[in-house]
Design a protein around this motif. Structure first.
Motif, PDB file in Angstrom:
ATOM      1  N   PHE A  17       1.471 -13.730  11.442  1.00 22.93           N
ATOM      2  CA  PHE A  17       0.611 -13.082  12.087  1.00 22.93           C
ATOM      3  C   PHE A  17      -0.459 -12.376  11.326  1.00 22.93           C
ATOM      4  O   PHE A  17       0.179 -11.382  10.630  1.00 22.93           O
ATOM      5  N   SER A  18      -1.717 -12.493  11.314  1.00 22.86           N
ATOM      6  CA  SER A  18      -2.600 -11.613  10.445  1.00 22.86           C
ATOM      7  C   SER A  18      -3.759 -11.333  11.749  1.00 22.86           C
ATOM      8  O   SER A  18      -4.151 -12.003  12.349  1.00 22.86           O
ATOM      9  N   ALA A  19      -4.531 -10.176  11.191  1.00 25.44           N
ATOM     10  CA  ALA A  19      -5.481  -9.604  12.310  1.00 25.44           C
ATOM     11  C   ALA A  19      -6.504  -8.908  11.344  1.00 25.44           C
ATOM     12  O   ALA A  19      -6.193  -8.102  10.514  1.00 25.44           O
ATOM     13  N   LYS A  20      -7.941  -9.086  11.690  1.00 23.77           N
ATOM     14  CA  LYS A  20      -8.975  -8.347  11.169  1.00 23.77           C
ATOM     15  C   LYS A  20     -10.013  -7.769  12.201  1.00 23.77           C
ATOM     16  O   LYS A  20     -10.676  -8.430  12.681  1.00 23.77           O
ATOM     17  N   PRO A  21      -9.764  -6.492  12.677  1.00 27.32           N
ATOM     18  CA  PRO A  21     -10.591  -5.931  13.762  1.00 27.32           C
ATOM     19  C   PRO A  21     -11.961  -5.272  13.141  1.00 27.32           C
ATOM     20  O   PRO A  21     -11.654  -4.719  11.944  1.00 27.32           O
ATOM     21  N   GLU A  22     -12.845  -5.193  13.894  1.00 28.73           N
ATOM     22  CA  GLU A  22     -14.167  -4.589  13.419  1.00 28.73           C
ATOM     23  C   GLU A  22     -14.099  -3.746  14.883  1.00 28.73           C
ATOM     24  O   GLU A  22     -14.367  -4.253  15.868  1.00 28.73           O
ATOM     25  N   ILE A  23     -14.445  -2.305  14.714  1.00 30.74           N
ATOM     26  CA  ILE A  23     -14.421  -1.282  15.855  1.00 30.74           C
ATOM     27  C   ILE A  23     -15.541  -0.495  15.610  1.00 30.74           C
ATOM     28  O   ILE A  23     -16.020   0.019  14.764  1.00 30.74           O
ATOM     29  N   ASN A  24     -16.413  -0.535  16.989  1.00 29.00           N
ATOM     30  CA  ASN A  24     -17.662   0.417  17.003  1.00 29.00           C
ATOM     31  C   ASN A  24     -17.347   1.478  18.133  1.00 29.00           C
ATOM     32  O   ASN A  24     -17.080   1.138  19.510  1.00 29.00           O
ATOM     33  N   LEU A  25     -17.194   2.621  17.725  1.00 32.74           N
ATOM     34  CA  LEU A  25     -16.959   4.003  18.533  1.00 32.74           C
ATOM     35  C   LEU A  25     -18.299   4.420  18.829  1.00 32.74           C
ATOM     36  O   LEU A  25     -19.036   4.930  18.171  1.00 32.74           O
ATOM     37  N   GLU A  26     -18.477   4.514  20.280  1.00 30.59           N
ATOM     38  CA  GLU A  26     -19.947   4.718  20.812  1.00 30.59           C
ATOM     39  C   GLU A  26     -19.933   6.304  21.058  1.00 30.59           C
ATOM     40  O   GLU A  26     -20.813   6.996  21.409  1.00 30.59           O
ATOM     41  N   HIS A  27     -18.599   7.117  21.127  1.00 27.54           N
ATOM     42  CA  HIS A  27     -18.608   8.384  21.468  1.00 27.54           C
ATOM     43  C   HIS A  27     -19.095   8.616  22.938  1.00 27.54           C
ATOM     44  O   HIS A  27     -19.618   9.811  23.118  1.00 27.54           O
ATOM     45  N   LYS A  28     -18.993   7.591  23.689  1.00 23.64           N
ATOM     46  CA  LYS A  28     -19.451   7.915  25.118  1.00 23.64           C
ATOM     47  C   LYS A  28     -18.295   7.259  25.986  1.00 23.64           C
ATOM     48  O   LYS A  28     -17.676   6.231  25.483  1.00 23.64           O
ATOM     49  N   PRO A  29     -17.910   7.800  27.129  1.00 24.02           N
ATOM     50  CA  PRO A  29     -16.845   7.243  27.619  1.00 24.02           C
ATOM     51  C   PRO A  29     -17.161   5.705  28.142  1.00 24.02           C
ATOM     52  O   PRO A  29     -18.134   5.209  28.711  1.00 24.02           O
ATOM     53  N   ASN A  30     -15.917   4.702  27.657  1.00 23.95           N
ATOM     54  CA  ASN A  30     -15.864   3.645  28.020  1.00 23.95           C
ATOM     55  C   ASN A  30     -16.982   2.726  27.481  1.00 23.95           C
ATOM     56  O   ASN A  30     -17.605   1.801  28.048  1.00 23.95           O
ATOM     57  N   ASP A  32     -17.201   1.811  23.896  1.00 23.23           N
ATOM     58  CA  ASP A  32     -16.708   1.436  22.695  1.00 23.23           C
ATOM     59  C   ASP A  32     -16.781  -0.232  22.812  1.00 23.23           C
ATOM     60  O   ASP A  32     -16.657  -0.794  23.711  1.00 23.23           O
ATOM     61  N   HIS A  33     -16.544  -0.854  21.483  1.00 24.49           N
ATOM     62  CA  HIS A  33     -16.644  -2.245  21.520  1.00 24.49           C
ATOM     63  C   HIS A  33     -15.925  -2.781  20.217  1.00 24.49           C
ATOM     64  O   HIS A  33     -15.747  -1.805  19.359  1.00 24.49           O
ATOM     65  N   LEU A 137     -12.691  -1.956  10.113  1.00 29.03           N
ATOM     66  CA  LEU A 137     -13.785  -1.654   9.897  1.00 29.03           C
ATOM     67  C   LEU A 137     -14.316  -0.762  10.940  1.00 29.03           C
ATOM     68  O   LEU A 137     -14.188  -1.301  12.054  1.00 29.03           O
ATOM     69  N   ILE A 138     -14.187   0.500  10.989  1.00 31.47           N
ATOM     70  CA  ILE A 138     -14.500   1.387  11.969  1.00 31.47           C
ATOM     71  C   ILE A 138     -15.950   2.160  12.018  1.00 31.47           C
ATOM     72  O   ILE A 138     -16.028   2.692  10.794  1.00 31.47           O
ATOM     73  N   SER A 139     -16.863   1.986  12.658  1.00 32.58           N
ATOM     74  CA  SER A 139     -18.244   2.427  12.677  1.00 32.58           C
ATOM     75  C   SER A 139     -18.387   3.367  14.068  1.00 32.58           C
ATOM     76  O   SER A 139     -17.819   3.178  14.952  1.00 32.58           O
ATOM     77  N   ASP A 140     -18.973   4.371  13.646  1.00 35.98           N
ATOM     78  CA  ASP A 140     -19.686   5.245  14.855  1.00 35.98           C
ATOM     79  C   ASP A 140     -20.777   5.741  14.870  1.00 35.98           C
ATOM     80  O   ASP A 140     -21.460   5.439  13.812  1.00 35.98           O
TER      81      ASP A 140
END
Length: 140
Positions: A17-30, A32-33, A137-140
């Motif tokens: 099992f391998s995983a590569k996530p990219e996350i975008n935190l919008e700093h607003k409720p619900n 994020d993606h 990779l986490i961006s905000d």
């Protein structure tokens, strides 16, 4: 009632099992993606098909769905898209070899508050599962 109904189902770990996530935190409720690419190989003890209920966890977000076969894309390919609790998840599971699969998933309007590296990723199909703690990779 039969005792087997009360016993907890035994989990079978994916062979790989391998995983590569990219996350975008919008700093607003619900709002994020994320996008997620995984590959997994079912273990030899797995006799289940990939049509069972699927649970996906990325960081602090978890959802469960039941993918349906897609005749439009190709044989053995399963897709899901819809709305679950206000979140818009999409997923595609496709075979890449003998007992080997790829999962491409994304979710819009999710709550990933508190998600930090290393990000826990858990993917379960019926009794089969894989877990990884990866640098995303986490961006905000």
């Amino acid at each position: 009632m039969e005792w087997s109904l009360f016993r907890r189902r035994r989990r079978v770990q994916f062979l790989v099992f391998s995983a590569k996530p990219e996350i975008n935190l919008e700093h607003k409720p619900n709002k994020d993606h994320f996008e997620l690419l995984t590959s997994f190989t079912l273990g030899s003890a797995s006799s289940k098909s990939i049509t069972e209920a699927v649970t996906l966890r990325v960081g602090t977000f978890t959802t469960t769905t039941h993918p349906s076969p897609s005749k439009d894309i190709g044989p053995g390919i399963f897709v899901f898209h819809g709305v679950i609790g206000g979140v818009r998840p999409e997923a595609l599971i496709a075979p890449t070899g003998a007992k080997r699969y790829a999962l491409v998933a994304a979710a819009q309007d999710a709550n990933l508050t508190g998600t930090l590296n290393p990000v826990p990723v858990n993917f379960t199909i019926g009794d089969d599962c894989g877990t990884a703690s990866v640098t995303a990779l986490i961006s905000d």
